[in-house]
Enzyme design. Sequence first.
Site, short mmCIF file in Angstrom:
data_model
loop_
_atom_site.label_atom_id
_atom_site.label_comp_id
_atom_site.label_asym_id
_atom_site.label_seq_id
_atom_site.Cartn_x
_atom_site.Cartn_y
_atom_site.Cartn_z
N ASP A 98 -61.11 23.52 51.99
CA ASP A 98 -61.33 23.67 53.22
C ASP A 98 -60.04 24.06 54.15
O ASP A 98 -59.26 23.01 53.91
CB ASP A 98 -62.12 22.48 53.91
CG ASP A 98 -62.79 22.79 55.08
OD1 ASP A 98 -62.21 23.58 55.94
OD2 ASP A 98 -63.96 22.13 55.57
N HIS A 100 -59.77 24.57 57.60
CA HIS A 100 -59.93 24.31 58.86
C HIS A 100 -59.19 23.10 59.46
O HIS A 100 -59.60 22.04 58.73
CB HIS A 100 -61.47 24.11 59.19
CG HIS A 100 -62.14 25.34 59.04
ND1 HIS A 100 -62.96 25.46 57.80
CD2 HIS A 100 -62.58 26.36 59.67
CE1 HIS A 100 -63.51 26.76 57.69
NE2 HIS A 100 -63.28 27.36 58.96
N SER A 151 -67.86 21.03 52.17
CA SER A 151 -67.05 19.84 52.39
C SER A 151 -67.86 18.58 52.72
O SER A 151 -67.28 17.46 52.38
CB SER A 151 -66.11 20.10 53.82
OG SER A 151 -65.35 21.24 53.56
CO1 B1M Z 1 -64.14 29.19 59.65
N1 B1M Z 1 -66.21 28.90 59.38
N2 B1M Z 1 -64.26 30.00 58.03
N3 B1M Z 1 -62.36 29.81 60.02
N4 B1M Z 1 -64.58 28.48 61.51
C1 B1M Z 1 -66.76 27.85 60.50
C2 B1M Z 1 -66.61 26.43 60.21
C3 B1M Z 1 -68.14 28.24 60.69
C4 B1M Z 1 -69.31 27.11 61.09
C5 B1M Z 1 -68.47 29.65 61.28
C6 B1M Z 1 -69.64 30.19 61.47
O1 B1M Z 1 -70.19 30.76 60.38
N5 B1M Z 1 -70.48 30.12 62.63
C7 B1M Z 1 -68.45 28.75 59.11
C8 B1M Z 1 -68.96 27.69 58.08
C9 B1M Z 1 -70.21 27.86 57.72
C10 B1M Z 1 -70.74 26.65 56.59
O2 B1M Z 1 -70.17 26.10 55.80
N6 B1M Z 1 -72.01 26.64 56.37
C11 B1M Z 1 -67.02 29.08 58.70
C12 B1M Z 1 -66.60 30.10 57.50
C13 B1M Z 1 -67.91 30.51 56.79
C14 B1M Z 1 -65.51 30.29 57.01
C15 B1M Z 1 -65.03 31.01 55.86
C16 B1M Z 1 -65.78 30.59 54.46
C17 B1M Z 1 -65.24 32.40 56.30
C18 B1M Z 1 -64.73 33.45 55.12
O3 B1M Z 1 -63.85 33.50 54.48
N7 B1M Z 1 -65.62 34.39 54.94
C19 B1M Z 1 -63.49 30.63 55.82
C20 B1M Z 1 -63.29 29.32 54.94
C21 B1M Z 1 -62.29 29.21 54.25
C22 B1M Z 1 -62.10 27.84 53.72
O4 B1M Z 1 -62.01 26.82 54.40
N8 B1M Z 1 -61.65 27.82 52.38
C23 B1M Z 1 -63.15 30.29 57.22
C24 B1M Z 1 -61.95 30.51 57.85
C25 B1M Z 1 -61.52 30.09 59.17
C26 B1M Z 1 -60.29 30.87 59.74
C27 B1M Z 1 -59.14 30.49 58.86
C28 B1M Z 1 -60.33 32.08 60.35
C29 B1M Z 1 -60.54 29.75 61.04
C30 B1M Z 1 -59.54 28.25 60.73
C31 B1M Z 1 -58.35 28.33 61.32
C32 B1M Z 1 -57.78 26.75 61.35
O5 B1M Z 1 -58.44 25.76 61.07
N9 B1M Z 1 -56.44 26.67 61.15
C33 B1M Z 1 -61.89 29.55 61.14
C34 B1M Z 1 -62.54 29.06 62.51
C35 B1M Z 1 -61.60 28.84 63.56
C36 B1M Z 1 -63.80 28.43 62.28
C37 B1M Z 1 -64.50 28.17 63.65
C38 B1M Z 1 -64.91 29.33 64.58
C39 B1M Z 1 -63.82 27.30 64.87
C40 B1M Z 1 -63.43 25.97 63.99
C41 B1M Z 1 -62.84 25.16 65.10
O6 B1M Z 1 -61.55 24.99 65.05
N10 B1M Z 1 -63.38 24.54 65.91
C42 B1M Z 1 -65.88 27.58 63.00
C43 B1M Z 1 -67.28 27.48 63.76
C44 B1M Z 1 -67.63 26.12 64.26
O7 B1M Z 1 -67.11 24.90 63.95
N11 B1M Z 1 -68.81 26.11 64.85
C45 B1M Z 1 -65.84 27.94 61.87
C46 B1M Z 1 -62.41 23.60 67.05
C47 B1M Z 1 -62.36 22.32 66.47
C48 B1M Z 1 -61.81 21.36 67.50
O8 B1M Z 1 -63.60 21.62 66.20
O9 B1M Z 1 -62.61 21.22 63.85
O10 B1M Z 1 -65.31 20.43 64.63
P1 B1M Z 1 -63.82 20.86 64.96
O11 B1M Z 1 -63.23 19.34 65.07
C49 B1M Z 1 -63.80 18.48 66.27
C50 B1M Z 1 -64.90 17.67 65.53
O12 B1M Z 1 -65.52 17.92 64.56
C51 B1M Z 1 -64.17 16.44 65.14
O13 B1M Z 1 -63.10 16.28 66.29
C52 B1M Z 1 -62.81 17.59 67.02
C53 B1M Z 1 -62.79 17.84 68.29
O14 B1M Z 1 -62.57 16.51 69.04
N12 B1M Z 1 -63.26 16.01 64.12
C54 B1M Z 1 -62.81 14.92 63.84
C55 B1M Z 1 -62.87 17.04 63.29
N13 B1M Z 1 -62.25 16.45 62.18
C56 B1M Z 1 -62.23 14.97 62.39
C57 B1M Z 1 -61.74 14.06 61.71
C58 B1M Z 1 -61.96 12.82 61.90
C59 B1M Z 1 -62.58 12.68 63.19
C60 B1M Z 1 -63.19 13.69 64.16
O15 B1M Z 1 -61.62 11.83 61.54
C61 B1M Z 1 -60.78 11.94 60.32
#
Ligand code: B1M
Length: 215
Positions: A98, A100, A151
Amino acid sequence: LPLFERLERRIVDGEKAGLDADLDEAMQQVPPLQIINETLLAGMKTVGELFGSGQMQLPFVLQSAETMKTAVAHLEPHMESTDDSGKGRIVLATVKGDVHDIGKNLVDIILSNNGYEVVNLGIKQPISTILDAAVDKKADVIGMSGLLVKSTVVMKENLEEMNTRGVAEQFPVLLGGAALTRAYVEHDLTEVYEGDVHYARDAFEGLRLMDEIMT
Ligand code: B1M
């Protein structure tokens, strides 16, 4: 567009030109964390929706993510923080497979600014690396982040591996990331793990849980 709408738009469009100036202006009005929570994260949410529905292609998602990171880096020095880092130590990583890391890095910032020492291992970390670091750095807690549905399975396997290695009692685990649900962690994973496992919906709940674990 008005300032805050413009900022949100910049995240969606991945538009860095003029970003710093807008952030500086926004900081005259509200604290940096509020800008992140209410404006920038709203932009990321839209990006997720557009990507999920096929209206936005991956390179543009990446640009939005880069813009988000630039914005957070600009805001971070202006955040309130305590001087000490003596409340406890957490090893933090995005799990194997992963990439992200925006959420994980926000957790790092919030914990670091509130008295915790954070050892941030980065992305795609196998459990062996996480455990080596936790032992080496004498971590109090292990934190794992992951956004992909797969994940959530990796996290389960990681907890099983920790059981096998007999370190579950030693390391409480904090889990977060968009693909997780509270029910999955507090029900399914609590049954799996022989130590304590906690779910954090966001970085602030992560902080609250760290405070709880460390008391
Ligand atoms: Co990706 N991606 N992505 N992506 N991406 C998602 C996760 C996805 C939901 C988008 C979608 O389809 N709507 C989807 C996953 C679907 C699934 O698994 N069923 C997805 C996909 C499919 C993919 C790829 C597979 C795409 C591809 O290659 N075809 C690929 C995966 C690569 C891999 O991981 N092997 C991929 C790639 C990418 C980018 C590189 C382009 C980029 C990431 C850049 C980076 O992080 N450096 C990216 C992005 C930006 C996203 C979305 C649009 C936004 C994620 C984000 O940063 N959100 C995302 C959509 C979504 O999440 N709905 C998506 C903002 C961030 C602050 O939120 O990380 O949730 P989040 O963190 C929150 C809480 O969750 C919590 O606190 C934060 C807020 O306070 N939290 C914790 C998180 N970690 C915590 C740990 C803790 C406590 C709290 O304690 C340890």
